[in-house]
Write an enzyme that holds these catalytic residues in place. Structure first.
Site, PDB file in Angstrom:
ATOM      1  N   HIS A 159     -12.468 -12.124 -12.159  1.00  0.00           N
ATOM      2  CA  HIS A 159     -12.546 -10.665 -12.032  1.00  0.00           C
ATOM      3  C   HIS A 159     -11.308 -10.147 -11.288  1.00  0.00           C
ATOM      4  O   HIS A 159     -10.642  -9.216 -11.737  1.00  0.00           O
ATOM      5  CB  HIS A 159     -13.826 -10.265 -11.300  1.00  0.00           C
ATOM      6  N   ASP A 191      15.083   6.451 -24.656  1.00  0.00           N
ATOM      7  CA  ASP A 191      14.236   5.252 -24.657  1.00  0.00           C
ATOM      8  C   ASP A 191      14.482   4.522 -23.340  1.00  0.00           C
ATOM      9  O   ASP A 191      15.227   5.000 -22.488  1.00  0.00           O
ATOM     10  CB  ASP A 191      14.587   4.338 -25.850  1.00  0.00           C
ATOM     11  N   TRP A 221      -9.137 -15.018  -6.102  1.00  0.00           N
ATOM     12  CA  TRP A 221      -7.858 -14.572  -6.681  1.00  0.00           C
ATOM     13  C   TRP A 221      -6.712 -14.895  -5.725  1.00  0.00           C
ATOM     14  O   TRP A 221      -5.550 -14.909  -6.121  1.00  0.00           O
ATOM     15  CB  TRP A 221      -7.895 -13.079  -7.034  1.00  0.00           C
ATOM     16  N   SER A 272       6.927 -11.545 -16.989  1.00  0.00           N
ATOM     17  CA  SER A 272       6.719 -10.250 -17.630  1.00  0.00           C
ATOM     18  C   SER A 272       6.946  -9.109 -16.633  1.00  0.00           C
ATOM     19  O   SER A 272       7.646  -8.142 -16.925  1.00  0.00           O
ATOM     20  CB  SER A 272       5.304 -10.204 -18.204  1.00  0.00           C
ATOM     21  N   SER A 273       6.360  -9.253 -15.438  1.00  0.00           N
ATOM     22  CA  SER A 273       6.498  -8.178 -14.439  1.00  0.00           C
ATOM     23  C   SER A 273       7.939  -7.999 -14.010  1.00  0.00           C
ATOM     24  O   SER A 273       8.409  -6.870 -13.839  1.00  0.00           O
ATOM     25  CB  SER A 273       5.662  -8.489 -13.199  1.00  0.00           C
ATOM     26  N   HIS A 321       1.015  -8.790  -0.093  1.00  0.00           N
ATOM     27  CA  HIS A 321       0.949  -7.446   0.477  1.00  0.00           C
ATOM     28  C   HIS A 321       1.810  -6.438  -0.279  1.00  0.00           C
ATOM     29  O   HIS A 321       1.319  -5.359  -0.610  1.00  0.00           O
ATOM     30  CB  HIS A 321       1.176  -7.405   1.979  1.00  0.00           C
ATOM     31  N   GLU A 351       2.327  -6.612  -3.265  1.00  0.00           N
ATOM     32  CA  GLU A 351       1.564  -6.453  -4.507  1.00  0.00           C
ATOM     33  C   GLU A 351       0.580  -5.280  -4.432  1.00  0.00           C
ATOM     34  O   GLU A 351       0.417  -4.541  -5.401  1.00  0.00           O
ATOM     35  CB  GLU A 351       0.817  -7.761  -4.816  1.00  0.00           C
ATOM     36  N   TYR A 404       0.937  -2.591  -2.830  1.00  0.00           N
ATOM     37  CA  TYR A 404       1.692  -1.342  -2.979  1.00  0.00           C
ATOM     38  C   TYR A 404       2.247  -1.199  -4.382  1.00  0.00           C
ATOM     39  O   TYR A 404       2.439  -0.081  -4.877  1.00  0.00           O
ATOM     40  CB  TYR A 404       2.777  -1.238  -1.906  1.00  0.00           C
ATOM     41  N   SER A 438       1.090  12.980  -7.334  1.00  0.00           N
ATOM     42  CA  SER A 438       2.098  13.964  -6.916  1.00  0.00           C
ATOM     43  C   SER A 438       2.601  14.800  -8.091  1.00  0.00           C
ATOM     44  O   SER A 438       3.226  15.843  -7.888  1.00  0.00           O
ATOM     45  CB  SER A 438       3.285  13.268  -6.249  1.00  0.00           C
ATOM     46  N   HIS A 495      -1.225  -9.772   8.458  1.00  0.00           N
ATOM     47  CA  HIS A 495      -2.464  -9.113   8.905  1.00  0.00           C
ATOM     48  C   HIS A 495      -3.650  -9.553   8.043  1.00  0.00           C
ATOM     49  O   HIS A 495      -4.780  -9.236   8.361  1.00  0.00           O
ATOM     50  CB  HIS A 495      -2.325  -7.587   8.941  1.00  0.00           C
ATOM     51  N   HIS A 496      -3.379 -10.273   6.948  1.00  0.00           N
ATOM     52  CA  HIS A 496      -4.465 -10.873   6.175  1.00  0.00           C
ATOM     53  C   HIS A 496      -4.923 -12.178   6.803  1.00  0.00           C
ATOM     54  O   HIS A 496      -5.824 -12.830   6.294  1.00  0.00           O
ATOM     55  CB  HIS A 496      -4.005 -11.150   4.739  1.00  0.00           C
ATOM     56  N   THR A 541       1.781   6.880   5.226  1.00  0.00           N
ATOM     57  CA  THR A 541       0.649   7.159   4.347  1.00  0.00           C
ATOM     58  C   THR A 541       0.037   8.498   4.715  1.00  0.00           C
ATOM     59  O   THR A 541      -0.321   9.308   3.847  1.00  0.00           O
ATOM     60  CB  THR A 541      -0.404   6.044   4.437  1.00  0.00           C
ATOM     61  N   LYS A 591       1.975  11.332   3.266  1.00  0.00           N
ATOM     62  CA  LYS A 591       1.688  11.614   1.855  1.00  0.00           C
ATOM     63  C   LYS A 591       0.422  12.455   1.710  1.00  0.00           C
ATOM     64  O   LYS A 591       0.389  13.429   0.969  1.00  0.00           O
ATOM     65  CB  LYS A 591       1.559  10.302   1.073  1.00  0.00           C
ATOM     66  N   ARG A 638     -17.848 -12.250   2.229  1.00  0.00           N
ATOM     67  CA  ARG A 638     -17.549 -12.017   0.826  1.00  0.00           C
ATOM     68  C   ARG A 638     -17.632 -13.345   0.070  1.00  0.00           C
ATOM     69  O   ARG A 638     -17.718 -14.406   0.664  1.00  0.00           O
ATOM     70  CB  ARG A 638     -16.160 -11.398   0.672  1.00  0.00           C
TER      71      ARG A 638
END
Lengths: 346, 525
Positions: free
Chosen positions: B76, B105, B141, B169-170, B253, B255, B257, B268, B302-303, B328, B331, B450
């Site tokens: 998932h 293009d 994951w 790809s990314s 991390h 990722e 963002y 926006s 921080h993870h 943040t 924004k 979790r």
């Protein structure tokens, strides 16, 4: 609904931090969402609102950068003090080593010579596919709790035997990862007798959800009584290894050991969950020569989930469980293993 | 002559038949391919989530074995992150960036084709593990070693290869975005005149180029540990399992963002349109995006507050993480000030964008709470974290994707979507997403870890509520699929400007937009 306030001074400090940051968030939320929903109500086109054209205002923009910054500093100060307090494991009165295994905890009282495993209680395991509601403390009960004295600074050294686990009792206010090959430490000091429950908090494989933690805090006297009994138990087990056991005794004891240590993978009916967890019923090992069977259980099979149970079980339990496996699930080798054979094979 | 005729044909419209999609180098075709893939993956990952919520509906094991539950949560997460959200944003980048900057293009059309067509293979490989001996990945994951190395089944190698393909790809997609934005803007469109969506994607692309190779390195180290005798993550050979977490989160991390910055961009664009008022602080928005991107690289641990870092490291990562709240906040304040004294209407894209601001901010609040190191040692690896990142990803990134889809689909197809159904979809989603995820805060605080297939009885009530919310949310998304397909097939003809308050070059093109966006560069006022 809210965070557990916990049982120790330290956990209360964490709880206070939690409440501070929660209220800060609520206060900011009220202001920001208030302005937002007021705008959505007052400046609707359907009410005839006409858009003005203001944009950019250095004063406002500087203010809304600096004010949050100040709030953050105010939050960081108590957080820093708490964090430093948690890391101070000096001057402890008792050291307990915690080792994570797939999927149980081992507790070593390093200076007392007491060591035991703590497994999910059979009542919970049996109820997962039955009626969980009938079981008290479902999934939060163990066969042997960690017993600690109150009003003592207890230092925990935490490690793992296989994958990463995490030892977490919410009432103590922290969790700490158990990392194989490394030792982490933490501490607690529980003022009141009581039973505190927690669980493994780091995904550690199939039965991650089934390795609970129970801490029983006792008064000094009760703790000493427990410790004496525990030592006597260990002595008894040691002497049990020297006598001859009958097959029936072994099978009976083996069934209990099997349902604690083996059942998660090999299943109650011995059918396993192939291919990762092979069946024992009719297996080459369990119906083959007894030496091979002892070797596999003692030393495990590297590269698979089969652990070296020689590290976890005593000679009597190993002899019992091997005997049980050779005489259950339709396996009828009709032979049995004495504890001294295990001792010799170690 | 035949060749010439073919070339003329090629330059005026798409080729016919299925090969159009295989060989296409057109930014709109490739954008559509990305979006369809993302939608299919969203439904696939969502189906797995439905199974997870069904198992968690009540205590006890009813539907799946614990190992299968772990496979469900792992797949998932992987599918939603790498298969749904990321390709969807690349789809938006492909469709919108050339139209928004006045280009015909993307800058690198052939690479564009390749970067898309790697993905169906990557996800076929990943999904094939369900049917292989050893089963689908079951280590989360985040695939922490050594659960994913020494203790993982042989299918892990297939997973590693699939991750490599996604990474290629990314990275190629990101290179293309950077090349396009930096080289192909219409004359007069300076960087500081560029739409904010393009800005967010430009920054995202740099994050991708910096972060994805680290992920590739991580899985390659895993591969070496598994097969080539190295011990990067194995203490017995001199390595360190926690090293895995450092390199993983150094990717992981940024990722998050990568998934949320383009959402900031879409919101926006949409809020000024429906508030009929320009964004309050364009420049400060650009600086805030850049500041967030910079901070995203220096907060990874921080993870890992509970992994046993030295206290100095914990303090540093706590302070750095708390800093993210500043840009943040800038924004969010900007969006609210843009609404202030506007002239606001509530079409479906605006509803989703407003829900984004509200609910993403709630996810931001729990993020701030998680930044407090000592408190994190209670929250981490509980459902509080699950609630936090689902708030920023579902009513965050996914709502922004839906807002963007409703906002631009008239431009893509030339048809208006059904506004009544769109609003129904919004209200169903917005209510059910909160029923689904808000109770997770409570069970997490109460002590539910979790990634567990079964739980203690005190968590039963909130889990049941979450599951009901989950089923409603899941079903509501079928309505979204219906609305989108119906709009592609027909509907009220859209005007070129589509929205009364629309601003930007894409709205100067006809609806539907021509196959090649701007063949001559537009005038920038």
């Amino acid at each position: 609904m809210n965070l557990v306030r916990g049982a120790t001074d330290y956990s209360h400090r964490v709880f206070d931090l939690h409440m501070i940051s929660l209220w800060v968030c609520i206060a900011i939320g009220v202001v920001v969402f208030g302005a937002m929903f007021y705008s959505l109500f007052a400046f609707r086109k359907s009410r005839g609102a006409v858009a003005s054209n203001f944009h950019e205002n250095t004063t406002v923009e500087v203010l809304w950068t600096i004010i949050p910054f100040i709030i953050l500093i105010a939050m960081a100060i108590p957080a820093t003090k708490t964090l430093i307090a948690l890391e101070d494991t000096t001057d402890s009165g008792l050291t307990i080593k915690i080792t994570g295994y797939q999927w149980r905890w081992q507790y070593d009282y390093l200076d007392q010579g007491v060591s035991f495993f703590s497994n999910l209680a059979a009542t919970s395991r049996d109820a997962t596919k039955g009626d969980p509601k009938s079981v008290e403390h479902y999934l939060l009960e163990v066969d042997e709790p960690l017993v600690v004295p109150i009003n003592t600074k207890i230092r925990f050294v935490i490690t793992s035997n296989d994958v990463i686990h995490s030892w977490w009792v919410p009432a103590l206010g922290w969790k700490q990862d158990a990392v194989p090959g490394f030792i982490n430490d933490s501490w607690t000091n529980i003022p009141q007798p009581g039973v505190y429950r927690g669980q493994c908090a780091e995904l550690c494989g199939k039965d991650h959800g089934f390795m609970p933690i129970v801490v029983e805090a006792k008064t000094r006297e009760d703790y000493e009584t427990w410790l004496t009994a525990k030592k006597a138990e260990a002595e008894a087990a040691k002497s049990g290894a020297d006598r001859e056991w009958t097959k029936d005794e072994l099978v009976e004891r083996g069934k209990t050991v099997y349902s604690t240590y083996c059942v998660a993978c090999h299943q109650a009916n011995g059918q396993g969950i192939p291919p990762a967890f092979p069946a024992l019923a009719g297996s080459v090992i369990a119906t083959g020569p007894v030496e091979g069977h002892i070797d596999r259980v003692l030393h495990g099979k590297p590269g698979t989930a089969m652990q070296a149970f020689g590290l976890q079980l005593n000679d009597v339990d190993l002899a019992a469980v091997i005997t049980y496996e050779r005489n259950a699930f339709g396996n009828d080798k009709d032979d049995f293993v004495q504890p001294r054979q295990i001792k010799a094979a170690r | 002559m035949a060749t010439l005729a073919h070339e003329v044909d090629h330059h005026h419209g798409p080729a016919r038949g299925i090969l159009r999609w295989v060989f296409t180098t057109n930014h709109k075709d490739i954008g559509s391919l990305y979006l369809w893939l993302a939608l299919i993956m969203f439904l696939t990952g969502g189906s797995l989530a439905m199974l997870i919520r069904a198992e968690l509906f009540q205590p006890g094991l009813q539907l799946v074995e614990p190992i299968v539950f772990n496979r469900l949560t792992t797949m998932h997460g992987l599918i939603m992150v790498f298969g749904a959200v990321m390709p969807a944003w690349t789809g938006f980048a492909n469709w919108m960036i050339p139209m928004m900057i006045g280009a015909p293009d993307m800058a690198l059309p052939r690479m564009n084709n390749w970067s898309f067509w790697l993905l169906p293979f990557a996800f076929s490989l990943l999904m094939s593990t369900w049917f292989l001996d050893g089963g689908a990945p079951a280590f989360g994951w985040t695939f922490y070693a050594p659960l994913s190395t020494t203790f993982a089944p042989s299918t892990t190698d297939v997973f590693i290869f699939a991750v490599h393909l996604m990474g290629f790809s990314s990275i190629m997609g990101a290179i293309n975005v950077i090349a396009t934005v930096l080289n192909m803007r219409a004359p007069g469109m300076t960087l500081m005149k560029m739409p904010l969506f393009c800005w967010t994607w430009l920054v995202t692309a740099f994050l991708l180029i910096a972060a994805m190779p680290v992920l590739a390195g991580t899985v390659t180290m895993m591969l070496a540990d598994r097969h080539f005798g190295t011990s990067f993550f194995n203490a017995a050979g001199g390595g360190d399992p926690v090293l895995f977490q450092h390199v993983f989160w150094f990717f992981g991390h940024p990722e998050v963002y990568i998934m949320i910055l383009p959402a900031f961009g879409v919101v926006s664009e949409i809020i000024p349109t429906f508030a009929r008022k320009q964004i309050f602080g364009y420049a400060s928005m650009v600086y805030a995006i850049s500041a967030i991107a910079f901070l995203s690289f220096i907060v990874w641990a921080h993870h890992m507050f509970a992994t046993g870092m030295p206290v100095a490291g914990e303090l540093y990562f706590m302070y750095a993480t708390m800093l993210i709240a500043v840009p943040t906040g800038v924004k969010v304040f900007n969006w609210v000030t843009t609404l202030w004294r506007g002239s606001i209407s509530f079409e479906t894209p605006m509803l989703f964008a407003l829900a984004f601001v509200f609910l993403f901010t709630i996810g931001g609040f729990s993020g701030l709470m998680l930044a407090i190191g000592p408190a994190d040692m209670q929250y981490t690896d509980t459902y509080f974290v699950v609630a936090h990142f689902h708030y920023v990803l579902v009513p965050g990134a996914v709502f922004a994707l839906m807002a963007g889809a409703y906002y631009w689909i008239p431009k893509w197809t030339g048809h208006m979507y059904n506004e009544r159904l769109g609003k129904l979809h919004f209200w169903l989603s917005a209510i059910s997403v909160n029923v689904l995820f808000f109770p997770m805060h409570f069970v997490g605080l109460q002590g539910m870890p979790r990634r567990i297939p079964d739980y203690a009885l005190q968590f039963a009530d909130f889990n049941r509520i979450s599951s009901i919310g989950g089923f409603v949310f899941g079903l509501s998304q079928l309505l979204f699929v219906y609305i989108m397909i119906a709009t592609v097939r027909g509907g009220v003809k859209a005007t070129d400007r589509v929205w009364e308050g629309s601003h930007g070059l894409e709205w100067t093109l006809p609806s539907p937009a021509p196959y090649h966006s701007f063949t001559t560069a537009p005038e920038i006022p």
